[in-house]
Design an enzyme around this catalytic site. Structure first.
Site, mmCIF file in Angstrom:
data_model
loop_
_atom_site.group_PDB
_atom_site.id
_atom_site.type_symbol
_atom_site.label_atom_id
_atom_site.label_comp_id
_atom_site.label_asym_id
_atom_site.label_seq_id
_atom_site.Cartn_x
_atom_site.Cartn_y
_atom_site.Cartn_z
ATOM 1 N N ARG A 63 11.175 -19.251 17.581
ATOM 2 C CA ARG A 63 10.590 -17.981 18.021
ATOM 3 C C ARG A 63 11.613 -16.849 18.063
ATOM 4 N NH1 ARG A 63 10.035 -17.513 23.075
ATOM 5 N NH2 ARG A 63 9.558 -19.646 23.659
ATOM 6 N N TYR A 118 -7.700 4.181 16.536
ATOM 7 C CA TYR A 118 -8.463 2.956 16.224
ATOM 8 C C TYR A 118 -9.104 2.452 17.528
ATOM 9 C CZ TYR A 118 -9.004 -1.974 14.793
ATOM 10 O OH TYR A 118 -9.484 -3.232 14.516
ATOM 11 N N ASP A 190 0.379 4.906 14.467
ATOM 12 C CA ASP A 190 -0.245 3.937 13.572
ATOM 13 C C ASP A 190 -0.184 4.527 12.163
ATOM 14 O OD1 ASP A 190 -2.054 2.395 12.054
ATOM 15 O OD2 ASP A 190 -3.239 1.879 13.828
ATOM 16 N N LYS A 215 -3.870 -5.076 6.205
ATOM 17 C CA LYS A 215 -4.448 -4.191 5.192
ATOM 18 C C LYS A 215 -3.648 -4.326 3.883
ATOM 19 C CE LYS A 215 -7.147 -2.625 8.529
ATOM 20 N NZ LYS A 215 -7.155 -3.713 9.512
HETATM 21 C C1 LIG Z 1 -5.905 2.083 11.585
HETATM 22 C C2 LIG Z 1 -5.960 0.661 12.028
HETATM 23 N N1 LIG Z 1 -4.997 0.212 12.836
HETATM 24 C C3 LIG Z 1 -4.995 -1.052 13.279
HETATM 25 C C4 LIG Z 1 -5.984 -1.938 12.909
HETATM 26 C C5 LIG Z 1 -5.966 -3.326 13.457
HETATM 27 O O1 LIG Z 1 -5.514 -4.213 12.531
HETATM 28 P P1 LIG Z 1 -5.775 -5.784 12.648
HETATM 29 O O2 LIG Z 1 -7.149 -6.020 12.131
HETATM 30 O O3 LIG Z 1 -4.683 -6.363 11.807
HETATM 31 O O4 LIG Z 1 -5.641 -6.141 14.082
HETATM 32 C C6 LIG Z 1 -6.989 -1.527 12.055
HETATM 33 C C7 LIG Z 1 -8.040 -2.470 11.619
HETATM 34 O O5 LIG Z 1 -9.032 -2.128 11.018
HETATM 35 C C8 LIG Z 1 -6.992 -0.174 11.607
HETATM 36 O O6 LIG Z 1 -7.963 0.303 10.813
#
Ligand SMILES: Cc1ncc(COP(=O)(O)O)c(C=O)c1O
Length: 399
Positions: A63, A118, A190, A215
């Site tokens: 870890r 988000y 983000d 993504k």
């Molecule tokens: C802009 C954005 N940030 C974070 C996330 C979260 O990602 P995860 O699905 O890997 O938790 C998403 C998921 O759709 C997203 O669209």
């Protein structure tokens, strides 16, 4: 997790596209094989009791880092650029956002969060941070340097997401970052939409840059992983928080992410080019009222996008001229090359109906017609357009 990149010997100058290919690779440490092996590891053995007591060894516990996590962390750090002091790997993009917030904040603090965040990150602020005595104020994503007026004596962090992943407002990141830093607050962003290829978050003043690696880094819709890249000011507290919470990611997922990363440069370029062609095509459709794609001159913050970004991904949205929900559903249901599903960044195209009106508290959402978000994948653009034409014909029949 890795902070090795900053100690690495200087590389000859190479372009970001090349960096995607070369990052995290050291074939002759692994018998010449192109890709590093996947280390499934918990215990690390020491040769002697003295070595164990002194923690002598490159690796000390599964870890704490493995060659697999180092390879991915180093590749990601190289992409972020020289401001990157370390990269934390988390089990999902949402975990990356939550861990970054926990690293930046403590009980009694206040955080400013963009109203277009988000939605599950908003829920984390409202439900979990509240329980730990941290308050959140949501702000208009277009506030720019005016964020100063919302700062309280205990504001310790400002959270951005640019563009918003449903409504695509582009934020003035440098202006918000300098206002936040002037008050001693950390800047979290983000950066999943643009990735460091198209938006150099740390260079623009962000301290903790978050990506859902689910993504475009994964790129094949078969992986959940998150990444937080930190500058020198934020890395020690991020590293300590993530390690202390025991957050770790399986080696197979790390390896899939590294594999995805090597082709991400060319994939993203294709998503960008194809997305823009289709966004322009949609703009001309009589059924479409407006298209929210930051790279289109018609986008309200196009000038900001042009100033700060060098590209776009395949995600954007449209508002249709007012029609019944049944007609919108007929359009989407008719599509054969567009899947109907959440997430994005995989090789396949997606289309979903959405409505942000219930998610906002600082701003209102009034698109004037039903809204659909598209993710443009790697299919041939002509095929996608033909599919959309069939979809609009179905919308016309269902009107
Ligand atoms: C802009 C954005 N940030 C974070 C996330 C979260 O990602 P995860 O699905 O890997 O938790 C998403 C998921 O759709 C997203 O669209």
């Amino acid at each position: 997790m890795s902070n090795k990149a900053k100690d690495a010997p200087k590389q000859p100058p190479i372009k970001p596209a090349t960096r995607f290919v070369t990052g995290g690779r050291d074939p002759f440490s692994y018998h010449g094989f192109v890709n590093p092996p996947v280390y499934h590891a918990s215990t690390v053995l020491y040769r002697t009791a003295q070595d164990y007591l002194a923690h002598r060894g490159r690796y000390t516990y599964g870890r704490r880092g493995t060659p697999t996590s180092d390879a991915l962390g180093e590749a990601l750090a190289e992409l972020e650029g020289p401001e990157c002091a370390g990269v934390a790997l988390l089990p999902s993009g949402l975990a990356a956002a939550s861990a970054a917030l926990l690293a930046a904040l403590r009980a009694g603090d206040h955080v400013l969060v963009t109203d277009t965040v988000y939605w599950p990150t908003r829920k984390f602020c409202d439900d979990v941070l509240t329980r730990y005595g941290i308050t959140t104020t949501y702000y208009d994503p277009l506030i720019g340097g005016g964020i100063t007026e919302l700062m309280q004596p205990n504001t310790r962090a400002v959270y951005l997401e640019s563009p918003g992943s449903l409504s695509f407002e582009v934020q003035d990141v440098p202006a918000i970052a300098s206002a936040a830093h002037a008050r001693g607050a950390l800047v979290l962003m983000d950066n999943t939409w643009a990735s460091p290829l198209y938006f150099r978050a740390l260079e623009k003043g962000v301290d903790l840059a978050i990506q859902s690696a689910t993504k475009y880094i994964g790129g094949h819709s078969d992986l959940l992983l998150g990444v937080v890249s930190a500058n020198a000011a934020a890395w020690p507290q991020l590293n300590d928080t993530v390690f202390t919470m025991g957050l770790w990611t399986g080696p197979d997922d790390m390896s899939l992410a590294l594999r995805g990363l090597h082709t991400m440069g060319v994939r993203l370029k294709q998503h960008y080019e194809a997305g823009l062609i289709i966004a322009r095509w949609l703009e001309q459709r009589p059924e479409v009222a407006r298209v929210w794609h930051p790279a289109l001159p018609s986008h309200p913050q196009h000038a900001l996008w042009k100033r700060d970004f060098t590209g776009a991904c395949g995600l954007f949205a449209v508002a249709l001229k007012p029609v019944a929900d049944a007609a919108v559903h007929a359009l989407i249901n008719e599509l054969t090359l567009f899947g109907i599903g959440a997430s994005w960044g995989g090789y396949e195209s997606l289309a979903i109906p959405f409505d942000c009106s219930e998610m906002r508290t600082a701003t209102s959402w009034a698109p004037g017609g039903p809204t659909v978000r598209f993710h443009i994948g790697l299919e041939d653009v002509d095929d996608l357009i033909a599919d959309l034409e069939r979809g609009f014909a179905a919308l016309g029949r269902a009107r």
